[in-house]
Design a protein around this motif. Structure first.
Motif, mmCIF file in Angstrom:
data_model
loop_
_atom_site.group_PDB
_atom_site.id
_atom_site.type_symbol
_atom_site.label_atom_id
_atom_site.label_comp_id
_atom_site.label_asym_id
_atom_site.label_seq_id
_atom_site.Cartn_x
_atom_site.Cartn_y
_atom_site.Cartn_z
ATOM 1 N N HIS A 70 39.324 45.585 41.884
ATOM 2 C CA HIS A 70 40.587 44.931 42.226
ATOM 3 C C HIS A 70 41.751 45.881 42.026
ATOM 4 C CE1 HIS A 70 40.218 44.661 37.874
ATOM 5 N NE2 HIS A 70 41.549 44.739 37.875
ATOM 6 N N THR A 72 45.280 45.533 40.303
ATOM 7 C CA THR A 72 46.099 44.642 39.465
ATOM 8 C C THR A 72 47.550 44.651 39.951
ATOM 9 O OG1 THR A 72 44.709 45.143 37.549
ATOM 10 C CG2 THR A 72 46.867 44.155 37.095
ATOM 11 N N HIS A 150 46.680 50.805 42.242
ATOM 12 C CA HIS A 150 45.406 51.527 42.248
ATOM 13 C C HIS A 150 44.248 50.559 42.057
ATOM 14 C CE1 HIS A 150 46.172 50.705 38.065
ATOM 15 N NE2 HIS A 150 44.865 50.786 37.884
#
Ligand code: A2P
Length: 222
Positions: A70, A72, A150
């Motif tokens: 994922h 964030t 990122h």
């Protein structure tokens, strides 16, 4: 009836769709394999706690990988983080919740602590990016909004995932000061692109073809 208080998640973010998550893990392995085999990398193993020209298996070195890949957006720690309530209540966040988004990945990077993917947030994605995300970890520097975005792909033993965004900002900080790294090799295939070295074991792969991955903006409750 009792009025229930809304629960805040551990974090809000964009979660990769299963198929693209599998693809991203493969891409990450390919990156680490090809990077580890570069002559220039083998000559610069000291920052990774290895003698030069020794064998270093980067897949083993980055021992940990997040359960769910994922990007964030906002770390809330179930509301313990200051400003998380305000974040969750923003119209843009409510509107984005459970919607699909394509994440654009322009680079992959590895440092002695982390391996990650740089995400280029699109204008609609920047609407849910916290204004203080970059200042939070590097208060003395100024970055374009979204610079910290990122996907953590892996971390070395004893390193927290949160380090990946800090490492990415370190690359961007060097780029901003005109230090673009030394072009020390090229990767091929799915990870085709130029590899640059930024000292202290910091390697960045500029992808020739940006990767696009499908994701859903949501909250992770753990
Ligand atoms: P990242 O976004 O770099 O992957 P943890 O398991 O440590 O609680 O972290 C859960 C997720 O939240 C991870 O994805 C992690 O890093 C991110 N994270 C942890 N702490 C922070 C923080 N202080 N600020 C932003 N993101 C964080």
């Amino acid at each position: 009836p009792t009025l229930e208080k809304e629960l805040l998640p551990l974090y809000f973010g964009w979660f990769l769709a299963k198929r693209d998550e599998d693809g991203m893990r493969k891409t990450s392995h390919e990156f680490l394999e090809q990077l580890g085999n570069l002559k220039a990398f083998k000559k610069r193993l000291l920052p990774y706690g290895c003698e030069d020209k020794q064998k270093l298996d980067l897949l083993k070195y980055f021992a940990k990988s997040p359960n769910i890949l994922h990007c964030t957006a906002k770390y809330c720690d179930y509301g313990k983080v200051l400003g998380s309530e305000e974040y969750a209540q923003q119209e843009a966040v409510k509107k984005a919740y459970s919607k699909g988004y394509t994440l654009h990945i322009s680079a992959l990077f590895a440092t002695p602590k982390t391996v990650g993917a740089q995400v280029e947030l699109q204008p609609d994605q920047l609407l849910v990016w916290p204004a203080d995300a970059e200042k939070e970890v590097m208060p003395k520097d100024t970055f374009p909004k979204g610079s910290r975005a990122h996907i953590t792909l892996g971390t070395a033993a004893d390193i927290q995932d949160v380090q990946t965004g800090i490492d990415l900002l370190e690359f961007i900080k060097l780029q901003q000061s005109g230090k673009d790294g030394e072009h020390l090799g090229d990767l091929t295939g799915a990870v085709a692109g130029k590899v640059s070295y930024y000292d202290n074991g910091m390697w960045l792969l500029n992808l020739s073809r940006k990767l696009e991955v499908k994701s859903i903006f949501s909250g992770y409750y753990g």
